[in-house]
Design a protein around this motif. Structure first.
Motif, PDB file in Angstrom:
ATOM      1  N   ALA A  27       0.843  -1.199   0.000  1.00 28.19           N
ATOM      2  CA  ALA A  27       0.000   0.000   0.000  1.00 28.19           C
ATOM      3  C   ALA A  27       0.881   1.253   0.000  1.00 28.19           C
ATOM      4  CB  ALA A  27      -0.940  -0.011   1.195  1.00 28.19           C
ATOM      5  N   LEU A  28       1.966   1.199   0.786  1.00 29.34           N
ATOM      6  CA  LEU A  28       2.906   2.316   0.805  1.00 29.34           C
ATOM      7  C   LEU A  28       3.502   2.537  -0.578  1.00 29.34           C
ATOM      8  CD1 LEU A  28       4.569   4.425   2.410  1.00 29.34           C
ATOM      9  CD2 LEU A  28       6.281   2.618   2.707  1.00 29.34           C
ATOM     10  N   LEU A  29       3.794   1.461  -1.265  1.00 33.37           N
ATOM     11  CA  LEU A  29       4.324   1.572  -2.617  1.00 33.37           C
ATOM     12  C   LEU A  29       3.350   2.355  -3.495  1.00 33.37           C
ATOM     13  CD1 LEU A  29       6.486   0.808  -4.687  1.00 33.37           C
ATOM     14  CD2 LEU A  29       5.162  -1.248  -5.146  1.00 33.37           C
ATOM     15  N   GLY A  30       2.067   2.080  -3.363  1.00 33.24           N
ATOM     16  CA  GLY A  30       1.069   2.837  -4.112  1.00 33.24           C
ATOM     17  C   GLY A  30       1.101   4.312  -3.773  1.00 33.24           C
ATOM     18  N   GLU A  31       1.282   4.607  -2.480  1.00 27.77           N
ATOM     19  CA  GLU A  31       1.329   6.009  -2.040  1.00 27.77           C
ATOM     20  C   GLU A  31       2.584   6.712  -2.542  1.00 27.77           C
ATOM     21  OE1 GLU A  31       1.170   5.945   2.224  1.00 27.77           O
ATOM     22  OE2 GLU A  31      -0.635   4.692   2.224  1.00 27.77           O
ATOM     23  N   ARG A  32       3.687   5.986  -2.638  1.00 26.19           N
ATOM     24  CA  ARG A  32       4.981   6.594  -2.961  1.00 26.19           C
ATOM     25  C   ARG A  32       5.459   6.324  -4.387  1.00 26.19           C
ATOM     26  NH1 ARG A  32       3.865   8.441   1.289  1.00 26.19           N
ATOM     27  NH2 ARG A  32       5.086   8.520   3.187  1.00 26.19           N
ATOM     28  N   ALA A  33       4.620   5.725  -5.203  1.00 25.47           N
ATOM     29  CA  ALA A  33       5.047   5.343  -6.554  1.00 25.47           C
ATOM     30  C   ALA A  33       5.637   6.519  -7.320  1.00 25.47           C
ATOM     31  CB  ALA A  33       3.882   4.742  -7.325  1.00 25.47           C
ATOM     32  N   THR A  34       4.994   7.656  -7.239  1.00 26.03           N
ATOM     33  CA  THR A  34       5.498   8.787  -8.020  1.00 26.03           C
ATOM     34  C   THR A  34       6.736   9.411  -7.383  1.00 26.03           C
ATOM     35  OG1 THR A  34       3.919  10.289  -6.970  1.00 26.03           O
ATOM     36  CG2 THR A  34       3.265   9.289  -9.066  1.00 26.03           C
ATOM     37  N   ASP A  52      -2.462  10.011 -12.239  1.00 25.57           N
ATOM     38  CA  ASP A  52      -2.970   8.766 -12.829  1.00 25.57           C
ATOM     39  C   ASP A  52      -2.080   7.584 -12.458  1.00 25.57           C
ATOM     40  OD1 ASP A  52      -5.177   9.929 -14.010  1.00 25.57           O
ATOM     41  OD2 ASP A  52      -4.202  10.202 -15.956  1.00 25.57           O
ATOM     42  N   LEU A  53      -0.772   7.793 -12.460  1.00 29.94           N
ATOM     43  CA  LEU A  53       0.144   6.722 -12.086  1.00 29.94           C
ATOM     44  C   LEU A  53      -0.069   6.319 -10.627  1.00 29.94           C
ATOM     45  CD1 LEU A  53       2.457   4.886 -12.985  1.00 29.94           C
ATOM     46  CD2 LEU A  53       4.045   6.697 -12.271  1.00 29.94           C
ATOM     47  N   SER A  54      -0.245   7.289  -9.772  1.00 32.80           N
ATOM     48  CA  SER A  54      -0.490   6.999  -8.364  1.00 32.80           C
ATOM     49  C   SER A  54      -1.801   6.221  -8.195  1.00 32.80           C
ATOM     50  CB  SER A  54      -0.535   8.302  -7.563  1.00 32.80           C
ATOM     51  OG  SER A  54      -0.687   8.030  -6.198  1.00 32.80           O
ATOM     52  N   ARG A  55      -2.851   6.632  -8.908  1.00 30.52           N
ATOM     53  CA  ARG A  55      -4.133   5.906  -8.839  1.00 30.52           C
ATOM     54  C   ARG A  55      -3.994   4.490  -9.387  1.00 30.52           C
ATOM     55  NH1 ARG A  55      -5.995  11.078 -10.032  1.00 30.52           N
ATOM     56  NH2 ARG A  55      -6.093  10.685 -12.244  1.00 30.52           N
ATOM     57  N   LEU A  56      -3.186   4.318 -10.401  1.00 27.44           N
ATOM     58  CA  LEU A  56      -2.960   2.983 -10.956  1.00 27.44           C
ATOM     59  C   LEU A  56      -2.318   2.070  -9.914  1.00 27.44           C
ATOM     60  CD1 LEU A  56      -2.897   0.935 -13.251  1.00 27.44           C
ATOM     61  CD2 LEU A  56      -0.783   1.986 -14.037  1.00 27.44           C
ATOM     62  N   PHE A  57      -1.317   2.584  -9.200  1.00 26.33           N
ATOM     63  CA  PHE A  57      -0.696   1.779  -8.150  1.00 26.33           C
ATOM     64  C   PHE A  57      -1.672   1.499  -7.012  1.00 26.33           C
ATOM     65  CE2 PHE A  57       3.255   2.354 -10.313  1.00 26.33           C
ATOM     66  CZ  PHE A  57       3.970   1.226  -9.953  1.00 26.33           C
ATOM     67  N   ASP A  58      -2.509   2.461  -6.685  1.00 28.03           N
ATOM     68  CA  ASP A  58      -3.534   2.210  -5.663  1.00 28.03           C
ATOM     69  C   ASP A  58      -4.443   1.072  -6.100  1.00 28.03           C
ATOM     70  OD1 ASP A  58      -2.531   4.241  -4.090  1.00 28.03           O
ATOM     71  OD2 ASP A  58      -4.028   5.714  -4.739  1.00 28.03           O
ATOM     72  N   LEU A  59      -4.832   1.054  -7.363  1.00 25.46           N
ATOM     73  CA  LEU A  59      -5.680  -0.008  -7.889  1.00 25.46           C
ATOM     74  C   LEU A  59      -4.960  -1.355  -7.829  1.00 25.46           C
ATOM     75  CD1 LEU A  59      -8.228  -1.038  -9.353  1.00 25.46           C
ATOM     76  CD2 LEU A  59      -7.096  -0.424 -11.512  1.00 25.46           C
ATOM     77  N   LEU A  60      -3.690  -1.392  -8.215  1.00 22.83           N
ATOM     78  CA  LEU A  60      -2.929  -2.641  -8.148  1.00 22.83           C
ATOM     79  C   LEU A  60      -2.914  -3.198  -6.727  1.00 22.83           C
ATOM     80  CD1 LEU A  60       0.171  -1.937 -10.431  1.00 22.83           C
ATOM     81  CD2 LEU A  60      -1.753  -3.445 -10.902  1.00 22.83           C
ATOM     82  N   VAL A  61      -2.716  -2.332  -5.750  1.00 20.03           N
ATOM     83  CA  VAL A  61      -2.681  -2.782  -4.359  1.00 20.03           C
ATOM     84  C   VAL A  61      -4.044  -3.346  -3.949  1.00 20.03           C
ATOM     85  CG1 VAL A  61      -2.456  -1.985  -1.967  1.00 20.03           C
ATOM     86  CG2 VAL A  61      -0.777  -1.287  -3.691  1.00 20.03           C
ATOM     87  N   ARG A  62      -5.121  -2.711  -4.391  1.00 17.45           N
ATOM     88  CA  ARG A  62      -6.466  -3.201  -4.033  1.00 17.45           C
ATOM     89  C   ARG A  62      -6.768  -4.544  -4.693  1.00 17.45           C
ATOM     90  NH1 ARG A  62      -7.979   2.186  -5.218  1.00 17.45           N
ATOM     91  NH2 ARG A  62      -9.171   1.456  -7.000  1.00 17.45           N
ATOM     92  N   LEU A  63      -6.099  -4.873  -5.782  1.00 16.19           N
ATOM     93  CA  LEU A  63      -6.348  -6.134  -6.481  1.00 16.19           C
ATOM     94  C   LEU A  63      -5.569  -7.316  -5.903  1.00 16.19           C
ATOM     95  CD1 LEU A  63      -6.325  -4.870 -10.176  1.00 16.19           C
ATOM     96  CD2 LEU A  63      -8.304  -5.457  -8.772  1.00 16.19           C
ATOM     97  N   VAL A  64      -4.693  -7.054  -4.962  1.00 15.73           N
ATOM     98  CA  VAL A  64      -3.879  -8.130  -4.386  1.00 15.73           C
ATOM     99  C   VAL A  64      -4.790  -9.110  -3.646  1.00 15.73           C
ATOM    100  CG1 VAL A  64      -2.091  -8.678  -2.703  1.00 15.73           C
ATOM    101  CG2 VAL A  64      -1.849  -6.669  -4.176  1.00 15.73           C
ATOM    102  N   PRO A  65      -4.724 -10.398  -3.989  1.00 14.71           N
ATOM    103  CA  PRO A  65      -5.554 -11.399  -3.302  1.00 14.71           C
ATOM    104  C   PRO A  65      -4.864 -11.902  -2.032  1.00 14.71           C
ATOM    105  CG  PRO A  65      -4.396 -12.415  -5.114  1.00 14.71           C
ATOM    106  CD  PRO A  65      -4.023 -10.943  -5.137  1.00 14.71           C
ATOM    107  N   TYR A  66      -5.081 -11.212  -0.935  1.00 11.26           N
ATOM    108  CA  TYR A  66      -4.484 -11.614   0.338  1.00 11.26           C
ATOM    109  C   TYR A  66      -5.162 -12.885   0.824  1.00 11.26           C
ATOM    110  CZ  TYR A  66      -3.130  -6.734   0.173  1.00 11.26           C
ATOM    111  OH  TYR A  66      -2.633  -5.527  -0.221  1.00 11.26           O
TER     112      TYR A  66
END
Length: 189
Positions: free
Chosen positions: A82-89, A164-178
């Motif tokens: 999730a942090l990666l999504g926040e800090r991607a940019t 948009d890049l940050s939102r894309l990473f947020d979406l990737l994190v939400r798709l993770v099947p924990y």
């Protein structure tokens, strides 16, 4: 900032703005208000300067990655992603990286520098995924997705907006099947 560092910083700025063809001693000297003699005092020619610019690019990339990895260290794997999504940019100076990637197609030093940056990012992503999935092969494969998204984002024309890049990473994190109980059971919603 030393004069040598000023040369390198201006080289990075011009590289990001104009690409590798713009990284010329005369242009940089004019922008800095310095002489070519100053250049030759600090660098053993254009190849040495280009290697110094690429080294500075690598150092910046490594420092940004180290900062995110350090911040993620005490977090659960899910929170680290999730942090990666926040800090991607924050990990990506898009114009500069685009220029280095383009340069890498023509120059061995640029190719080697970009390969080292990519390898470090991929290894950090793989380490994050290793905490989320049981199979190491799955962790390597899963790490490819955000890694390739970053590479694609740097090469896309027109450029991908940072938001948009940050939102894309947020979406990737939400798709993770924990699936681990630590993450509250299976959540592939």
């Amino acid at each position: 900032m030393s004069t040598r560092d000023a040369w390198i910083e201006e080289g990075l700025r011009i590289l990001a703005e104009q690409g590798a063809p713009g990284v010329r001693t005369d242009r940089i000297a004019a922008r800095l208000g310095l002489t070519k003699g100053s250049f030759h005092h600090h660098f053993a020619g254009a190849p040495d300067f280009r290697r110094a610019v690429l080294g500075a690019f690598e150092e910046r990339s490594a420092a940004a990655l180290a900062g995110v990895v350090a911040e993620a260290t005490d977090r659960s794997p899910a929170d680290a992603l999730a942090l990666l999504g926040e800090r991607a940019t924050d990990l990506l100076d898009q114009p500069l990286e685009t220029a280095v990637r383009a340069w890498a197609f023509q120059d061995d030093d640029a190719r080697a520098a970009m390969a080292r940056v990519d390898r470090a990012r991929y290894e950090a992503l793989e380490a994050m995924w290793t905490g989320l999935v049981d199979d190491p092969a799955d962790a390597r494969t899963a790490a490819l997705l955000p890694h390739l998204v970053v590479i694609g984002a740097t090469m896309a024309l027109p450029a991908i907006d940072r938001a948009d890049l940050s939102r894309l990473f947020d979406l990737l994190v939400r798709l993770v099947p924990y699936t681990d109980a630590e993450f509250g059971g299976t959540t592939a919603d």
